[in-house]
Design an enzyme around this catalytic site. Structure first.
Site, short mmCIF file in Angstrom:
data_model
loop_
_atom_site.label_atom_id
_atom_site.label_comp_id
_atom_site.label_asym_id
_atom_site.label_seq_id
_atom_site.Cartn_x
_atom_site.Cartn_y
_atom_site.Cartn_z
N SER A 125 0.82 -1.22 0.00
CA SER A 125 0.00 0.00 0.00
C SER A 125 0.85 1.28 0.00
CB SER A 125 -0.94 0.02 1.21
OG SER A 125 -1.62 1.25 1.24
N ASP A 142 -13.81 5.94 -3.47
CA ASP A 142 -13.12 5.49 -4.69
C ASP A 142 -13.69 6.16 -5.94
OD1 ASP A 142 -11.17 3.79 -3.63
OD2 ASP A 142 -12.54 2.10 -3.52
N LEU A 170 -8.00 2.66 -14.70
CA LEU A 170 -7.97 2.74 -13.24
C LEU A 170 -6.68 2.19 -12.66
CD1 LEU A 170 -11.59 1.73 -12.13
CD2 LEU A 170 -10.75 3.89 -13.03
N LYS A 227 -13.19 -4.73 1.27
CA LYS A 227 -14.09 -3.58 1.00
C LYS A 227 -15.58 -3.93 1.10
CE LYS A 227 -10.94 -0.91 -1.84
NZ LYS A 227 -10.82 0.08 -2.90
N GLY A 269 -15.77 -3.33 -18.29
CA GLY A 269 -15.73 -4.07 -17.03
C GLY A 269 -16.97 -3.77 -16.20
N ALA A 280 -14.90 -2.25 -9.09
CA ALA A 280 -14.32 -0.95 -9.45
C ALA A 280 -15.27 -0.20 -10.39
CB ALA A 280 -12.96 -1.14 -10.10
N ASN A 302 -14.38 2.03 1.46
CA ASN A 302 -12.91 2.08 1.47
C ASN A 302 -12.38 2.99 2.58
OD1 ASN A 302 -13.51 4.63 0.38
ND2 ASN A 302 -11.57 4.66 -0.73
N GLY A 331 -17.11 -5.06 -12.67
CA GLY A 331 -16.81 -5.55 -11.32
C GLY A 331 -17.00 -4.45 -10.29
N SER A 350 -0.63 4.17 0.56
CA SER A 350 -1.40 5.14 1.34
C SER A 350 -0.62 5.74 2.52
CB SER A 350 -2.71 4.53 1.82
OG SER A 350 -3.54 4.29 0.72
P1 ATR Z 1 -12.63 -5.28 -9.39
O1 ATR Z 1 -13.29 -5.30 -8.06
O2 ATR Z 1 -11.21 -4.83 -9.38
O3 ATR Z 1 -13.44 -4.57 -10.42
P2 ATR Z 1 -13.63 -7.84 -10.25
O4 ATR Z 1 -14.89 -7.56 -9.51
O5 ATR Z 1 -13.02 -9.19 -10.16
O6 ATR Z 1 -12.49 -6.81 -9.82
O7 ATR Z 1 -13.88 -7.48 -11.80
C1 ATR Z 1 -12.94 -7.67 -12.78
C2 ATR Z 1 -13.47 -7.17 -14.12
O8 ATR Z 1 -12.46 -7.39 -15.11
C3 ATR Z 1 -14.73 -7.89 -14.61
O9 ATR Z 1 -15.55 -7.00 -15.32
C4 ATR Z 1 -14.13 -8.97 -15.54
O10 ATR Z 1 -15.01 -9.45 -16.53
P3 ATR Z 1 -15.99 -10.70 -16.21
O11 ATR Z 1 -17.13 -10.14 -15.38
O12 ATR Z 1 -16.42 -11.20 -17.52
O13 ATR Z 1 -15.16 -11.70 -15.42
C5 ATR Z 1 -13.02 -8.15 -16.17
N1 ATR Z 1 -12.00 -9.02 -16.79
C6 ATR Z 1 -11.07 -9.75 -16.15
N2 ATR Z 1 -10.33 -10.44 -17.05
C7 ATR Z 1 -10.83 -10.14 -18.28
C8 ATR Z 1 -10.51 -10.52 -19.63
N3 ATR Z 1 -9.49 -11.37 -19.89
N4 ATR Z 1 -11.23 -10.00 -20.65
C9 ATR Z 1 -12.23 -9.14 -20.40
N5 ATR Z 1 -12.60 -8.73 -19.15
C10 ATR Z 1 -11.90 -9.21 -18.12
#
Ligand code: ATR
Length: 296
Positions: A22, A111, A236, A75, A136, A140, A96, A138, A24
């Protein structure tokens, strides 16, 4: 500078598992010292098994903390152990930053707001009447999407490899932001490319940038040539500072927005929650950049 509070110093921390990496403490301690606060900010390694006990002890007694930051993997899991959760943290499902107010732990999420602050500071992005595509869906992406919608973005496309996750995210956020139109999209299809062409901001929220060149491998047909010349390309991830995604954008002469600003401003907003004062962000940036130069 003379300190604003006398002895004993108030304790702040970042918790995570792992937490060694970290940055931070370096940026927060520099800013606390500059502002004259008698606070210390440390790393505390907390495993998932010890999270509940940690929260109990952080409220009062000899291990009391005035506040703390939370990094992976806590988190989301910390929410049940907090006494109050801000509406944004509740919506995003993650905190966070925690403030200890009269022995009660209050949870916040800085965040997404930190991301918005860094866009304001580093780019000329206008929030209202704009189209944004997030790659994405997820945790984030969720934080960033909520903060962008809160700031009036009119169209938010959420494009994800697993379309069902993009749809779930849209379902979760859209009722809270009636002025923003949310659209879930699959990756690497015509509709995705069309959304990219119409966007003023394209943000990679996936973890792909952590691995060099994996973006190009996963997005072989990314339509760089067709993206409007003023579209901001944002990532990010802050290590490396120039991710493969940002490098490709730069090669196509598009403006870029690296991930360091989000780390900086989420920390600045946390500092403000603890102290009531906005920190010296230029100093915090300097410290972060120095640390990252040492690491690379
Ligand atoms: P975070 O909390 O950092 O966002 P996460 O919740 O694990 O981490 O989310 C990771 C993101 O990266 C997801 O949107 C994932 O897509 P999936 O929902 O299909 O898994 C995306 N991601 C990870 N590897 C990927 C890849 N090789 N190609 C496309 N998207 C990817």
């Amino acid at each position: 500078m003379k300190t604003k509070h006398s002895f004993p110093p108030q304790k702040l921390a970042v918790i995570g598992d792992p937490v060694k990496h970290s940055l931070s403490p370096a940026m927060q301690n520099a800013a606390l010292k500059r502002a004259g606060f008698n606070y210390t900010y440390k790393k505390i390694h907390v495993t998932p098994q010890s999270l509940e006990n940690f929260c109990l002890k952080a409220r009062q007694g000899k291990n009391k903390l005035a506040g703390f930051n939370i990094t992976l993997p806590h988190k989301e899991n910390i929410l049940p152990y907090l006494d109050w959760i801000s509406p944004l943290a509740k919506l995003v499902g993650a905190a966070n930053t925690v403030v200890n107010h009269q022995d009660k732990l209050l949870g916040f999420n800085t965040d997404g707001l930190g991301y918005v602050e860094s866009l304001k500071e580093e780019t000329d992005f206008k929030f209202s009447a704009t189209h944004v595509t997030l790659i994405g869906a997820g945790g984030a992406a969720c934080g960033v999407a909520a903060a962008l919608a809160q700031h009036g973005v009119s169209q938010l496309n959420i494009a994800n490899r697993t379309l069902s996750k993009a749809k779930d995210l849209v379902k979760r956020l859209s009722p809270h932001f009636p002025k923003t139109r949310f659209t879930p999209l699959p990756l690497n299809r015509e509709k995705f490319h069309q959304a990219l062409r119409q966007s003023q901001l394209i943000t990679n929220t996936t973890s792909l940038s952590l691995k060099p060149e994996s973006f190009a491998l996963n997005f072989p047909d990314f339509p760089w040539q067709k993206i409007a010349k003023k579209t901001i390309i944002s990532d990010l991830v802050y290590t490396p500072k120039m991710t493969a995604f940002l490098k490709a954008a730069k090669n196509h002469r598009l403006p870029i927005h690296p991930g360091l600003g989000m780390l900086l401003h989420q920390g600045a907003l946390a500092f403000q929650l603890w102290t009531g004062q906005y920190p010296d962000v230029d100093l915090m940036r300097e410290v972060l950049e120095k640390k990252l130069r040492k690491k690379s």
